[in-house]
Structures are given as C-alpha cells and as structure tokens.
Write a protein that holds these residues in place. Structure first.
Motif, PDB file in Angstrom:
ATOM      1  N   LEU A  36       0.849  -1.198   0.000  1.00 37.98           N
ATOM      2  CA  LEU A  36       0.000   0.000   0.000  1.00 37.98           C
ATOM      3  C   LEU A  36       0.883   1.245   0.000  1.00 37.98           C
ATOM      4  CD1 LEU A  36      -2.824   1.292   0.244  1.00 37.98           C
ATOM      5  CD2 LEU A  36      -2.534   1.162   2.731  1.00 37.98           C
ATOM      6  N   LYS A  39      -3.397   5.582   1.631  1.00 35.83           N
ATOM      7  CA  LYS A  39      -4.830   5.373   1.843  1.00 35.83           C
ATOM      8  C   LYS A  39      -5.431   6.664   2.368  1.00 35.83           C
ATOM      9  CE  LYS A  39      -8.478   3.011   4.236  1.00 35.83           C
ATOM     10  NZ  LYS A  39      -8.970   1.939   5.030  1.00 35.83           N
ATOM     11  N   TYR A  54      -7.388   4.010  -2.110  1.00 33.03           N
ATOM     12  CA  TYR A  54      -6.100   3.355  -1.904  1.00 33.03           C
ATOM     13  C   TYR A  54      -5.249   3.514  -3.151  1.00 33.03           C
ATOM     14  CZ  TYR A  54      -8.800   0.741   1.613  1.00 33.03           C
ATOM     15  OH  TYR A  54      -9.598   0.368   2.659  1.00 33.03           O
TER      16      TYR A  54
END
Length: 100
Positions: A36, A39, A54
């Motif tokens: 990731l 976010k 995201y």
C-alpha cells in the motif's frame, strides 16, 4: 500503480465519531502493508457512506488486501457489503505533503 475506491453504506444511527473510531482501529493494519502506497479514508455524512481511496503497487495487491475475509469483516463492522472500483493511476499532482 492502481487506485482502488472502496465504498460501503453506513447504518443510519452510526455517528461520525463511531466511524472515525472504527477507522482509527484499522490504521496499524494498513501501515503494515508494504504494497500500500497511500490510503485516504472517506466519510459522507449526508449519504451515510464510508470507504477509502487506496493507491497500490499492483491490482493483485489491492485484491489480496480486500479478500473475502476482509469483506466479511467490513460488512460486520459497517453494516453493508463493500463495493470496489479500480483504476490505473496514470499521473499525479501532489501540491502539499499531508500528515495523519
């Protein structure tokens, strides 16, 4: 890179404070995910919707993070099944650096 938009309906009686507390509880999970990039948590008080935007390294990473187990947890936590949209992230403009 992939932009994933996840949305879900919130119960009519769930307050903003309740939503934010539930979001806060998920911070460690997302911070620990090396796939990731970023976010952003979403909250729409008028439409009673929540969710997140995201930025992922790959589509596979997005789908792995939001597997069937996560979908069940989200439905239990927020009261509705999540919806997913995926986009190729092609260009970026970043005017300011944001903090939590």
């Amino acid at each position: 890179m992939i932009t994933e938009i996840v949305t879900f309906d919130l119960p009519a009686d769930m307050s903003r404070d309740d939503v934010l507390a539930r979001y806060q509880a998920t911070l460690p999970r997302w911070r620990a995910n090396p796939e990731l990039i970023r976010k952003t948590y979403l909250y729409d008080p008028d439409g009673k919707r929540g969710g997140g935007v995201y930025l992922w390294k790959t589509l596979a990473a997005a789908q792995a993070a939001h597997d069937a187990e996560w979908c069940r947890m989200a439905e239990d936590t927020y009261g509705s099944a999540p919806r997913f949209d995926y986009f190729e992230a092609t260009l970026f403009v970043e005017n300011e650096s944001l903090q939590d």
